[in-house]
Design a protein around this motif. Structure first.
Motif, PDB file in Angstrom:
ATOM      1  N   ALA A  64      39.545  38.915  45.475  1.00 31.14           N
ATOM      2  CA  ALA A  64      38.795  40.143  45.747  1.00 31.14           C
ATOM      3  C   ALA A  64      37.786  39.936  46.866  1.00 31.14           C
ATOM      4  O   ALA A  64      37.587  40.815  47.716  1.00 31.14           O
ATOM      5  CB  ALA A  64      38.103  40.618  44.473  1.00 31.14           C
ATOM      6  N   ARG A  65      37.152  38.764  46.877  1.00 34.01           N
ATOM      7  CA  ARG A  65      36.199  38.473  47.951  1.00 34.01           C
ATOM      8  C   ARG A  65      36.897  38.432  49.303  1.00 34.01           C
ATOM      9  O   ARG A  65      36.375  38.923  50.308  1.00 34.01           O
ATOM     10  CB  ARG A  65      35.505  37.129  47.695  1.00 34.01           C
ATOM     11  N   ARG A  66      38.097  37.833  49.332  1.00 30.91           N
ATOM     12  CA  ARG A  66      38.824  37.669  50.601  1.00 30.91           C
ATOM     13  C   ARG A  66      39.512  38.948  51.062  1.00 30.91           C
ATOM     14  O   ARG A  66      39.913  39.046  52.217  1.00 30.91           O
ATOM     15  CB  ARG A  66      39.870  36.552  50.462  1.00 30.91           C
ATOM     16  N   ASN A  67      39.678  39.894  50.141  1.00 27.87           N
ATOM     17  CA  ASN A  67      40.401  41.131  50.469  1.00 27.87           C
ATOM     18  C   ASN A  67      39.551  42.347  50.076  1.00 27.87           C
ATOM     19  O   ASN A  67      39.918  43.109  49.176  1.00 27.87           O
ATOM     20  CB  ASN A  67      41.748  41.168  49.741  1.00 27.87           C
ATOM     21  N   PRO A  68      38.426  42.567  50.743  1.00 27.44           N
ATOM     22  CA  PRO A  68      37.525  43.648  50.344  1.00 27.44           C
ATOM     23  C   PRO A  68      38.131  45.044  50.486  1.00 27.44           C
ATOM     24  O   PRO A  68      37.644  45.986  49.859  1.00 27.44           O
ATOM     25  CB  PRO A  68      36.319  43.470  51.282  1.00 27.44           C
ATOM     26  N   GLU A  69      39.188  45.161  51.285  1.00 30.51           N
ATOM     27  CA  GLU A  69      39.834  46.465  51.484  1.00 30.51           C
ATOM     28  C   GLU A  69      40.872  46.777  50.416  1.00 30.51           C
ATOM     29  O   GLU A  69      41.419  47.886  50.368  1.00 30.51           O
ATOM     30  CB  GLU A  69      40.498  46.510  52.866  1.00 30.51           C
ATOM     31  N   ARG A  70      41.150  45.829  49.511  1.00 32.78           N
ATOM     32  CA  ARG A  70      42.145  45.997  48.454  1.00 32.78           C
ATOM     33  C   ARG A  70      41.453  45.986  47.092  1.00 32.78           C
ATOM     34  O   ARG A  70      40.360  45.472  46.934  1.00 32.78           O
ATOM     35  CB  ARG A  70      43.185  44.865  48.487  1.00 32.78           C
ATOM     36  N   GLU A  71      42.140  46.556  46.104  1.00 29.44           N
ATOM     37  CA  GLU A  71      41.691  46.484  44.714  1.00 29.44           C
ATOM     38  C   GLU A  71      42.422  45.327  44.039  1.00 29.44           C
ATOM     39  O   GLU A  71      43.659  45.311  44.010  1.00 29.44           O
ATOM     40  CB  GLU A  71      41.989  47.786  43.974  1.00 29.44           C
ATOM     41  N   VAL A  72      41.672  44.373  43.523  1.00 35.50           N
ATOM     42  CA  VAL A  72      42.270  43.223  42.841  1.00 35.50           C
ATOM     43  C   VAL A  72      42.122  43.419  41.338  1.00 35.50           C
ATOM     44  O   VAL A  72      41.005  43.603  40.828  1.00 35.50           O
ATOM     45  CB  VAL A  72      41.623  41.902  43.282  1.00 35.50           C
ATOM     46  N   VAL A  73      43.251  43.394  40.631  1.00 33.55           N
ATOM     47  CA  VAL A  73      43.266  43.579  39.181  1.00 33.55           C
ATOM     48  C   VAL A  73      43.767  42.292  38.540  1.00 33.55           C
ATOM     49  O   VAL A  73      44.850  41.805  38.881  1.00 33.55           O
ATOM     50  CB  VAL A  73      44.161  44.763  38.768  1.00 33.55           C
ATOM     51  N   PHE A  74      42.968  41.754  37.622  1.00 29.56           N
ATOM     52  CA  PHE A  74      43.382  40.560  36.885  1.00 29.56           C
ATOM     53  C   PHE A  74      43.903  40.961  35.514  1.00 29.56           C
ATOM     54  O   PHE A  74      43.286  41.762  34.806  1.00 29.56           O
ATOM     55  CB  PHE A  74      42.218  39.584  36.730  1.00 29.56           C
ATOM     56  N   PHE A  75      45.037  40.395  35.146  1.00 27.14           N
ATOM     57  CA  PHE A  75      45.668  40.670  33.856  1.00 27.14           C
ATOM     58  C   PHE A  75      45.016  39.782  32.810  1.00 27.14           C
ATOM     59  O   PHE A  75      45.388  38.623  32.630  1.00 27.14           O
ATOM     60  CB  PHE A  75      47.161  40.396  33.979  1.00 27.14           C
TER      61      PHE A  75
END
Length: 381
Positions: free
Chosen positions: A132-143
């Motif tokens: 998430a830190r490296r991809n601020p333009e994306r939504e990171v979802v952890f399962f």
């Protein structure tokens, strides 16, 4: 003992087996009416098959493989929800590797990845936060999946995300709790269990006090067990000694790792981030009250179920798959109609064949296919 090989010493195992044989002989049990011991944890199931523990025991002891693999009890509907989130173009979906191949009603996460979804395997929720830190333009979802063993790491990651004000990170929370599950098993009319091998890793977090109801109200002994072959054999011996002496207690064989009071820091993080769900659906076991957790309102911005619309549909398992009966210990893996035929690790129909801790996968991997068919033919004859 200091080293792993000391917990795999054959001479010590032989001594324990002789003591087990002596104690079981005093109970008057035989193979027509065996003593039934359930190992709750999937890690125990894997070790039992890997080291041939079941074959070392007298026939008057039957090990019943319980529902202690969180990947195995995930219902199809929740897998479908994962896929629905992963199919969103703005999402990077991060998951542990053993969850990628669990079949949903349409596809698995691995198949979704093959279809172009951005599904990535990680080793911890902190890895997902780093994404998430490296991809601020994306939504990171952890399962988020697992019993109390993995709950703390997910909770601590949420707290870290809050401190860093990382807004593009969330958890799809599927964490489950062990105590309501054991109670549901004890209330099941299908089972007549004589004792339990308690889950070592869960107990490392929660301690032994939450299990007291098993001995107090259900009059069943439990021994919290480690995962090496001598751990398991000693724990079975401790159970038999309780039965021989007419005791029903919660004992801790795994005290070198699992303290009686659990892990206070981990429990504080869990209490801060999660609250109990009213109910949670389990594959093969149905809905169990208060058996799952969800993200508290205070951390709702990190809850993927609030961020994204998910189908949240209840999907029935394939009729040919008997994972539910195996999970409850009603049948053995090889007694399932599709085991080793239509259902293999390469082409799994049920979750028990997917996870390395699943009873079917462990049985298949360590020679259970031929043995199961031989036993099936012998029973027919």
């Amino acid at each position: 003992m200091r080293y792993v090989d000391e917990f795999r010493d054959r001479a010590k195992a032989d001594v324990l087996v002789k003591e087990i044989e002596r104690l079981i002989a005093r109970t008057g049990r035989d193979q027509n009416r065996p003593l039934q011991i359930m190992e709750v944890c999937g890690g125990h199931t894997h070790s039992i098959f890997r080291y041939g523990v079941e074959g070392m025991l007298p026939k008057s002891i039957e090990l019943v493989h319980g529902p202690g693999c969180p990947v195995c009890v995930l219902p199809m509907g929740r897998v479908d929800d994962c896929v629905a989130i992963a199919e969103r173009p703005e999402v990077i979906f991060a998951t542990f590797g053993d969850a990628m191949r669990v079949p949903g009603s349409r596809k698995s996460l691995l198949q979704a990845k093959a279809d172009g979804c951005d599904v990535r395997m990680v080793y911890s929720p902190m890895d997902a936060l780093a994404l998430a830190r490296r991809n601020p333009e994306r939504e990171v979802v952890f399962f988020g999946i697992g019993f109390e063993t993995t709950m703390p790491s997910t909770a601590l990651t949420v707290l870290q995300a809050e401190r860093e004000a990382v807004e593009n990170f969330s958890i799809f929370c599927n964490h489950i709790t062990i105590v309501p599950t054991i109670k549901a098993i004890l209330d099941s009319p299908d089972l007549r269990l004589d004792g339990f091998l308690g889950p070592g890793h869960v107990s490392m977090v929660i301690g032994d006090a939450p299990y007291e109801f098993i001995a107090r109200y259900y009059k069943k002994p439990m021994v919290i067990a480690g995962f090496e072959p001598l751990d398991i054999l000693q724990s079975i011996w401790m159970l038999l000694r309780q039965i021989d002496e007419g005791r029903c207690e919660i004992e801790n064989q795994y005290a070198r790792v699992a303290p009686a009071g659990g892990n206070a820091v981990a429990l504080q993080a869990v209490a801060r981030v999660y609250e109990l769900r009213e109910f949670f659906e389990w594959r093969g076991l149905g809905s169990i009250d208060h058996s799952g957790v969800k993200i508290r309102d205070a951390y709702g911005r990190f809850d993927a179920e609030r961020k994204f619309a998910v189908p949240n549909a209840r999907i029935a398992d394939p009729k040919s798959c008997q994972c539910g009966e195996v999970l409850k210990g009603v049948i053995k893996p090889w007694q399932c109609k599709v085991f080793g035929r239509a259902c293999t690790p390469e082409t799994p129909l049920g979750a028990l064949m997917v996870s390395s801790e699943g009873a079917c996968a462990a049985y298949y991997q360590y020679g259970g296919v031929k043995r199961g068919r031989d036993e099936a033919e012998a029973s027919v004859a």
